[in-house]
Scaffold this active site. Sequence first.
Site, mmCIF file in Angstrom:
data_model
loop_
_atom_site.group_PDB
_atom_site.id
_atom_site.type_symbol
_atom_site.label_atom_id
_atom_site.label_comp_id
_atom_site.label_asym_id
_atom_site.label_seq_id
_atom_site.Cartn_x
_atom_site.Cartn_y
_atom_site.Cartn_z
ATOM 1 N NE ARG A 247 -2.938 -6.961 -4.895
ATOM 2 C CZ ARG A 247 -3.768 -7.769 -3.868
ATOM 3 N NH1 ARG A 247 -2.938 -8.133 -2.967
ATOM 4 N NH2 ARG A 247 -4.874 -7.780 -4.243
ATOM 5 C CE LYS B 158 -12.320 -6.827 1.975
ATOM 6 N NZ LYS B 158 -11.144 -6.244 1.272
ATOM 7 C CB SER C 202 -4.026 -6.749 4.281
ATOM 8 O OG SER C 202 -3.844 -5.285 4.111
ATOM 9 C CG HIS D 136 -1.601 -0.834 1.913
ATOM 10 N ND1 HIS D 136 -2.693 -1.929 2.139
ATOM 11 C CD2 HIS D 136 -2.497 -1.527 0.752
ATOM 12 C CE1 HIS D 136 -2.848 -2.593 2.290
ATOM 13 N NE2 HIS D 136 -3.251 -2.301 0.929
HETATM 14 N N1 COA Z 1 -0.284 -3.222 -2.780
HETATM 15 C C1 COA Z 1 -0.625 -4.633 -0.870
HETATM 16 N N2 COA Z 1 -2.109 -5.259 -0.885
HETATM 17 C C2 COA Z 1 -2.966 -4.888 -1.899
HETATM 18 C C3 COA Z 1 -2.990 -3.289 -2.956
HETATM 19 C C4 COA Z 1 -1.332 -3.300 -3.421
HETATM 20 N N3 COA Z 1 -0.944 -2.378 -3.815
HETATM 21 N N4 COA Z 1 -4.075 -3.379 -3.840
HETATM 22 C C5 COA Z 1 -4.701 -3.924 -2.417
HETATM 23 N N5 COA Z 1 -4.345 -4.949 -1.780
HETATM 24 C C6 COA Z 1 -4.560 -5.923 -0.606
HETATM 25 C C7 COA Z 1 -5.207 -5.279 0.357
HETATM 26 O O1 COA Z 1 -4.684 -5.756 1.551
HETATM 27 C C8 COA Z 1 -6.237 -6.369 0.644
HETATM 28 O O2 COA Z 1 -6.289 -7.320 0.430
HETATM 29 P P1 COA Z 1 -7.237 -8.758 2.154
HETATM 30 O O3 COA Z 1 -7.924 -8.694 1.071
HETATM 31 O O4 COA Z 1 -6.299 -9.689 1.364
HETATM 32 O O5 COA Z 1 -6.804 -8.281 2.897
HETATM 33 C C9 COA Z 1 -7.323 -6.319 -1.203
HETATM 34 O O6 COA Z 1 -5.949 -6.002 -1.817
HETATM 35 C C10 COA Z 1 -7.930 -5.065 -0.815
HETATM 36 O O7 COA Z 1 -8.650 -4.958 0.189
HETATM 37 P P2 COA Z 1 -9.650 -3.033 0.096
HETATM 38 O O8 COA Z 1 -8.846 -3.131 0.950
HETATM 39 O O9 COA Z 1 -10.761 -3.977 1.044
HETATM 40 O O10 COA Z 1 -10.312 -3.111 -1.128
HETATM 41 P P3 COA Z 1 -11.272 -3.316 -1.978
HETATM 42 O O11 COA Z 1 -10.789 -3.006 -3.290
HETATM 43 O O12 COA Z 1 -11.390 -4.231 -2.090
HETATM 44 O O13 COA Z 1 -11.404 -2.099 -2.108
HETATM 45 C C11 COA Z 1 -12.976 -0.071 -0.633
HETATM 46 C C12 COA Z 1 -12.515 -1.263 -0.595
HETATM 47 C C13 COA Z 1 -13.260 1.214 0.253
HETATM 48 C C14 COA Z 1 -12.205 1.149 -2.128
HETATM 49 C C15 COA Z 1 -14.499 0.003 -2.223
HETATM 50 O O14 COA Z 1 -15.205 -1.057 -1.008
HETATM 51 C C16 COA Z 1 -15.109 1.085 -2.076
HETATM 52 O O15 COA Z 1 -15.336 1.897 -2.480
HETATM 53 N N6 COA Z 1 -16.219 0.886 -0.499
HETATM 54 C C17 COA Z 1 -17.490 2.248 -0.495
HETATM 55 C C18 COA Z 1 -18.680 1.522 -0.780
HETATM 56 C C19 COA Z 1 -18.743 1.859 -2.338
HETATM 57 O O16 COA Z 1 -18.302 2.989 -2.748
HETATM 58 N N7 COA Z 1 -19.554 0.442 -3.207
HETATM 59 C C20 COA Z 1 -19.035 0.824 -4.401
HETATM 60 C C21 COA Z 1 -17.813 0.507 -4.643
HETATM 61 S S1 COA Z 1 -18.176 -0.127 -6.579
#
Ligand code: COA
Length: 165
Positions: free
Chosen positions: A90, A41, A128, A17
């Site tokens: 990734r 989550k 994560s 991140h």
């Molecule tokens: N490096 C390391 N890990 C990364 C990464 C990076 N560059 N990019 C993503 N990840 C990992 C995270 O660690 C996480 O890992 P895990 O699931 O193993 O714990 C996973 O990828 C992504 O999870 P998260 O951080 O929850 O992100 P997400 O891509 O699922 O999106 C929000 C989360 C909050 C951005 C999204 O749910 C959101 O916008 N919510 C708001 C409500 C909304 O608008 N909904 C409609 C959206 S279309």
Amino acid sequence: MKRALTPGTFDPITVGHLDVISRAAQLVDEVVVAVAVSAKKKPLFSLEERVALVEEATRDLPNVRVEPFDELLVDFARRMDAQAVVKGLRAITDFEYEFQMTALNYQLDKELETLFIMSTPQHMYLSSSIVREIASLGGDVSQFVSPCVEEALRRRYAELGKTGR
Ligand code: COA
């Protein structure tokens, strides 16, 4: 002023991140790290803890600030006056999910741009949940997270161990 959001759950923030956040910070005037409640989550760390850990981990990045959010990303972006969302990609497996989120966000707000930064090769495998798993089994996560996060993980799993969870 060009402002971008880097949203996520950050449970906890990893060096992967941080790589994306610091690279985004070189491209815009301000990056707002948007820490989502993500109640579904069932995060290991509370929202307040995750925000505090992101703040500590990004302390050396002067144009980065951290905000919690519990609403649609497009609404939060509008409130923050952000023009773009920056996410890390990734591997090809991230693509379909990210593509769907980007398309939905575009339908909800056509003015909000989504940009992707490719992870550097050494961070491609990192997530994560993998960090949590290694830490929960007593493994060394120092190369994957900042020292403050390493310490927080150690303490949290020690507490959970004591309560038998
Ligand atoms: N490096 C390391 N890990 C990364 C990464 C990076 N560059 N990019 C993503 N990840 C990992 C995270 O660690 C996480 O890992 P895990 O699931 O193993 O714990 C996973 O990828 C992504 O999870 P998260 O951080 O929850 O992100 P997400 O891509 O699922 O999106 C929000 C989360 C909050 C951005 C999204 O749910 C959101 O916008 N919510 C708001 C409500 C909304 O608008 N909904 C409609 C959206 S279309």
